[in-house]
Design an enzyme around this catalytic site. Structure first.
Site, mmCIF file in Angstrom:
data_model
loop_
_atom_site.group_PDB
_atom_site.id
_atom_site.type_symbol
_atom_site.label_atom_id
_atom_site.label_comp_id
_atom_site.label_asym_id
_atom_site.label_seq_id
_atom_site.Cartn_x
_atom_site.Cartn_y
_atom_site.Cartn_z
ATOM 1 N N HIS A 68 -8.068 -4.092 -1.068
ATOM 2 C CA HIS A 68 -7.290 -4.187 0.169
ATOM 3 C C HIS A 68 -6.249 -3.059 0.247
ATOM 4 O O HIS A 68 -6.182 -2.326 1.234
ATOM 5 C CB HIS A 68 -6.617 -5.564 0.237
ATOM 6 C CG HIS A 68 -5.758 -5.755 1.445
ATOM 7 N ND1 HIS A 68 -6.186 -6.424 2.566
ATOM 8 C CD2 HIS A 68 -4.497 -5.351 1.727
ATOM 9 C CE1 HIS A 68 -5.237 -6.417 3.478
ATOM 10 N NE2 HIS A 68 -4.189 -5.769 2.995
ATOM 11 N N GLU A 69 -5.456 -2.934 -0.790
ATOM 12 C CA GLU A 69 -4.390 -1.912 -0.743
ATOM 13 C C GLU A 69 -4.989 -0.506 -0.686
ATOM 14 O O GLU A 69 -4.475 0.370 0.003
ATOM 15 C CB GLU A 69 -3.439 -2.057 -1.934
ATOM 16 C CG GLU A 69 -2.793 -3.446 -2.089
ATOM 17 C CD GLU A 69 -2.243 -4.035 -0.804
ATOM 18 O OE1 GLU A 69 -1.864 -3.271 0.108
ATOM 19 O OE2 GLU A 69 -2.189 -5.275 -0.685
ATOM 20 N N GLU A 107 -3.730 -4.358 9.377
ATOM 21 C CA GLU A 107 -4.192 -5.396 8.449
ATOM 22 C C GLU A 107 -5.608 -5.904 8.736
ATOM 23 O O GLU A 107 -6.346 -6.237 7.818
ATOM 24 C CB GLU A 107 -3.197 -6.561 8.422
ATOM 25 C CG GLU A 107 -1.802 -6.178 7.915
ATOM 26 C CD GLU A 107 -1.790 -5.612 6.494
ATOM 27 O OE1 GLU A 107 -2.791 -5.749 5.766
ATOM 28 O OE2 GLU A 107 -0.760 -5.010 6.112
ATOM 29 N N TYR A 116 -4.706 -10.326 9.960
ATOM 30 C CA TYR A 116 -5.623 -10.058 8.853
ATOM 31 C C TYR A 116 -7.034 -10.555 9.179
ATOM 32 O O TYR A 116 -7.980 -9.774 9.229
ATOM 33 C CB TYR A 116 -5.158 -10.788 7.581
ATOM 34 C CG TYR A 116 -3.922 -10.207 6.967
ATOM 35 C CD1 TYR A 116 -4.017 -9.375 5.859
ATOM 36 C CD2 TYR A 116 -2.658 -10.489 7.468
ATOM 37 C CE1 TYR A 116 -2.892 -8.834 5.269
ATOM 38 C CE2 TYR A 116 -1.525 -9.952 6.890
ATOM 39 C CZ TYR A 116 -1.639 -9.126 5.794
ATOM 40 O OH TYR A 116 -0.530 -8.582 5.219
ATOM 41 N N GLU A 132 0.799 -1.230 0.000
ATOM 42 C CA GLU A 132 0.000 0.000 0.000
ATOM 43 C C GLU A 132 0.831 1.280 0.000
ATOM 44 O O GLU A 132 0.510 2.227 0.730
ATOM 45 C CB GLU A 132 -0.923 -0.025 1.220
ATOM 46 C CG GLU A 132 -0.214 0.028 2.597
ATOM 47 C CD GLU A 132 0.185 -1.310 3.177
ATOM 48 O OE1 GLU A 132 0.395 -2.265 2.395
ATOM 49 O OE2 GLU A 132 0.311 -1.412 4.416
ATOM 50 N N ASP A 191 9.191 -10.224 9.507
ATOM 51 C CA ASP A 191 8.893 -10.965 8.277
ATOM 52 C C ASP A 191 8.475 -12.396 8.584
ATOM 53 O O ASP A 191 7.693 -13.005 7.876
ATOM 54 C CB ASP A 191 10.122 -11.028 7.359
ATOM 55 C CG ASP A 191 10.440 -9.673 6.766
ATOM 56 O OD1 ASP A 191 9.514 -8.855 6.644
ATOM 57 O OD2 ASP A 191 11.621 -9.447 6.438
ATOM 58 N N HIS A 241 -6.052 0.465 2.790
ATOM 59 C CA HIS A 241 -4.957 0.936 3.640
ATOM 60 C C HIS A 241 -4.833 2.467 3.623
ATOM 61 O O HIS A 241 -4.206 3.043 4.508
ATOM 62 C CB HIS A 241 -3.629 0.336 3.195
ATOM 63 C CG HIS A 241 -3.328 -1.007 3.787
ATOM 64 N ND1 HIS A 241 -3.299 -1.234 5.141
ATOM 65 C CD2 HIS A 241 -3.012 -2.198 3.207
ATOM 66 C CE1 HIS A 241 -2.977 -2.508 5.371
ATOM 67 N NE2 HIS A 241 -2.807 -3.117 4.211
HETATM 68 N N1 BES Z 1 1.052 -4.390 3.800
HETATM 69 C C1 BES Z 1 0.817 -5.678 3.276
HETATM 70 C C2 BES Z 1 2.051 -6.368 2.775
HETATM 71 C C3 BES Z 1 3.106 -6.620 3.823
HETATM 72 C C4 BES Z 1 2.769 -7.084 5.071
HETATM 73 C C5 BES Z 1 4.426 -6.408 3.525
HETATM 74 C C6 BES Z 1 3.767 -7.293 6.013
HETATM 75 C C7 BES Z 1 5.415 -6.625 4.466
HETATM 76 C C8 BES Z 1 5.085 -7.069 5.720
HETATM 77 C C9 BES Z 1 -0.228 -5.635 2.156
HETATM 78 O O1 BES Z 1 -1.226 -4.695 2.334
HETATM 79 C C10 BES Z 1 -0.899 -6.982 2.133
HETATM 80 O O2 BES Z 1 -1.492 -7.323 3.109
HETATM 81 N N2 BES Z 1 -0.782 -7.715 1.033
HETATM 82 C C11 BES Z 1 -1.376 -9.016 0.875
HETATM 83 C C12 BES Z 1 -2.578 -8.957 -0.027
HETATM 84 C C13 BES Z 1 -3.880 -8.891 0.647
HETATM 85 C C14 BES Z 1 -5.017 -8.989 -0.369
HETATM 86 C C15 BES Z 1 -4.096 -9.847 1.776
HETATM 87 C C16 BES Z 1 -0.359 -9.921 0.205
HETATM 88 O O3 BES Z 1 0.661 -9.437 -0.225
HETATM 89 O O4 BES Z 1 -0.630 -11.117 0.097
HETATM 90 ZN ZN ZN Z 2 -2.528 -5.186 3.925
#
Ligand code: BES
Ligand code: ZN
Length: 619
Positions: free
Chosen positions: A306-307, A329, A392, A282, A384, A310
């Protein structure tokens, strides 16, 4: 080393940062805060480095303090200067601490007095964890190199020395030199008409936390898709992407109706090469997205919702540290579902809820109690590695529980008020709770007890009285699955010709963990699942084929994981393969080919899976 020992050892190495309370940052934010950053960097593809300097403007919080501690990771710090009120620069002493494998090195700058600004001259390492450098061959166009950043959670420090904690927000400007013909994009005021002359300037006037700082440089075309939306991508991808994402403006309008004006001016999308380790990110004004969401039928554009969500939850109201990630999230997954409902209808939205509820339940069955908490203890834990469906979907489930108990008439304005109240601030769960008590619980007494809130927020698992979502459309899928499994229906009589993606996901998730290879062969012959262009269906199907020993799918699996670097899609496949000797040997072979195309993050995760002995296997 056992997990316990691992956590223990990591804890000893965890950053010491008393008051700020962010276990993932060395920054002394109780004494000083970065207010603005000015980047001046050159992009060097041959060396795989960014080189130049950053000026940080400082707000000193405590009289008498003049030490500045920043986060860095593998940066080559060349020179630090203090800048006085008149703009004069004077060399400053600095020291780089020993590198911690998770947190990097604290940069300790001794300033003779509380200087209003510092300038740090530095360059990044070719192995910077927050940057992926790609050769022309690794791109779709094969003509030009590509580089992009992924700063969340704690990788901004690998390309800029800063206070790498979401509790600090700053505005920024940037001057970026790149080879001629390339386009540079940042989480700032991108200009689609900018000449590709090698000199880009940016300004971001809204204050953002460090994890939202981003840069991408490549051979990028652009298509406008609405009055404040555009898609950037390589030329061969941009048309398809613009078509797939044509509803973005409608999504923004749906979100604005619920939660107030979109505050970031533009909402553009950059479609990255398939090696992007996430589905989406996002970054303000420019969401980064994997090309694997382009299914051709808009069935995966929930990711864009989703993005976009955010822009309220996360970018506007930000978690103060990664232990409170559910505030980012969970809220976002909730808002995403509301946007999907508004734009694509209730059926679609409910199907997503049912699938997500089932998956997070299953995931939690394998987790420790701490990992199941909405506010876990992450001291010494690499954020990570702490990633799971809990923030989520347990977070989203909790908000849906509140929505149903209070009703939308009360809950929707409450949420809108919450976003307004905490706009451009970083908060923790207690601050959310206090706001909830005051603005929802108190005006509507007797709807939800304190014990219920406590169970959602601070107990493992999903509370027994959690709302159960039901999709009538899934009833037919359940019947088809049951009858097929009982031999009462042939595979080609499932009626799946009309199924949308979520019906397939529900079908696959409801199958036994393994099936006889002949059964999978029958399904595959009828519905051509192996080789499907839908990545969400593909990775669930491939995981099932691996568990079941249906080896005919292997060439397609190899092609899939070689093309795609999205961690969520490829990691479960490597994990499933690694369970047998033969599978592991195949996985290693495939990985050797795939590795150069993977982001450092995906590489690290896959290598842990394929290592001879897992860290967690000890003692
Ligand atoms: N902000 C997250 C991606 C993220 C989370 C990067 C933690 C680094 C550490 C992003 O908004 C996200 O949640 N992406 C999901 C997609 C979503 C539809 C659940 C993904 O990348 O799978
Ligand atoms: Zn997210």
């Amino acid at each position: 080393m056992s997990i316990r020992d691992f956590i223990l050892v990591s804890m000893l190495a965890a950053p010491v940062c008393a008051l700020a309370g962010d276990p993932h940052s060395y920054a002394n934010t109780e004494a000083v805060r970065v207010r603005a950053a000015a980047l001046d960097l050159k992009v060097d593809f041959s060396d795989r480095r960014l080189a130049g300097n950053v000026r940080l403007d400082l707000d000193w919080k405590k009289p008498g303090q003049h030490a500045l501690v920043l986060d860095t990771r593998d940066l080559d710090i060349q020179r630090v200067v203090a800048i006085d009120a008149a703009g004069n620069e004077k060399a400053a002493q600095f020291r780089l601490d020993k590198r911690d494998p998770i947190f990097g090195s604290a940069l300790r700058i001794d300033l003779p007095e509380a200087a209003p600004a510092v300038r740090i001259h530095y360059r990044t390492a070719p192995t910077a964890s927050g940057l992926q450098w790609m050769t022309p061959e690794q791109t779709a166009g094969k003509k030009r190199s590509f580089m992009y950043s992924q700063s969340q959670a704690i990788h901004a420090r690998s390309w800029v020395p800063l206070q790498d904690t979401p509790s600090v927000r700053f505005t920024y400007t940037a001057q970026i030199a790149a080879p001629k013909g390339y386009r540079v994009l940042m989480s700032a005021d991108n200009d689609a008409a900018h000449p590709l002359n090698g000199q880009f300037r940016f300004a971001m006037k809204q204050p953002i936390p460090s994890y939202l700082l981003t840069i991408a440089v490549g051979d990028l075309a652009v298509r406008q898709t609405g009055r404040r939306t555009a898609v950037y991508a390589e030329a061969s991808v941009v048309e398809g992407a613009a078509k797939e994402f044509e509803d973005t403006e409608s999504m923004i309008e749906a979100a604005e109706k619920l939660y107030g004006p979109y505050r970031w001016e533009r909402y553009d999308i950059l479609v990255l090469p398939a090696s992007f380790p996430f589905g989406g990110m996002e970054n303000p004004r420019i969401t980064f997205a994997t090309p694997t969401v382009i299914a051709g039928d808009k069935s995966l554009v929930g990711l864009i919702a989703h993005e976009l969500a955010h822009s309220w939850s996360g970018n506007l109201v930000t978690n103060a540290n990664w232990q409170h990630m559910w505030l980012n999230e969970g809220f976002t997954t909730y808002v995403e579902n509301r946007i999907v409902e508004a734009v694509y209808g209730k059926d679609e939205a409910v199907m997503q809820l049912v699938v997500d509820d089932g998956e997070v339940r299953e995931e939690m069955a394998e987790m420790s109690d701490n990992e199941q908490l909405l506010v876990p203890d992450l001291k010494g834990v690499d954020p990570d590695e702490g990633l799971s469906g809990v923030p989520y979907n347990k977070g989203r489930w909790f908000l849906r529980f509140l929505e149903l108990r209070y009703g939308r008439d009360a809950f929707d304005p409450f949420l809108r008020g919450y976003f307004d109240h905490f706009a451009f601030q970083s908060i923790d769960t207690d601050q959310f709770l206090a706001y909830y008590e005051e603005h929802l619980a108190k005006p509507h007494p007797g709807k939800v007890s304190r014990a219920e809130i406590d169970a959602w927020l601070h107990k493992p698992g999903i509370p027994a009285d959690a709302p159960v979502s039901r999709s009538p459309r899934f009833d037919a899928v359940d019947t088809a699955r049951t009858e097929w499994l009982a031999g009462k229906r042939k595979a080609d009589a499932l009626g799946a010709g009309e199924w949308v993606t979520y019906e397939w996901l529900h079908f696959l998730n409801g199958l036994p963990a393994t099936l006889p290879p002949e059964s999978l062969q029958a399904l595959d012959t009828a519905w051509k699942l192996t080789g499907t262009g839908n990545a969400e269906i593909a990775f669930r199907w491939y995981a099932l084929t691996i568990r079941s020993g249906y080896v005919q799918a292997r060439p397609a699996i190899a092609a899939f994981v070689e093309r795609i670097g999205r961690r969520k899609l490829v990691l479960p496949l490597y994990e499933a393969l690694a369970k047998t000797d033969d599978g592991k040997a195949f996985a290693r072979q495939v990985y050797a080919k795939a590795k150069p195309g993977y982001h450092p993050l995906t590489q690290g995760s896959v290598e842990r899976v394929l290592a001879d002995r897992d860290v967690g296997e000890g003692p």
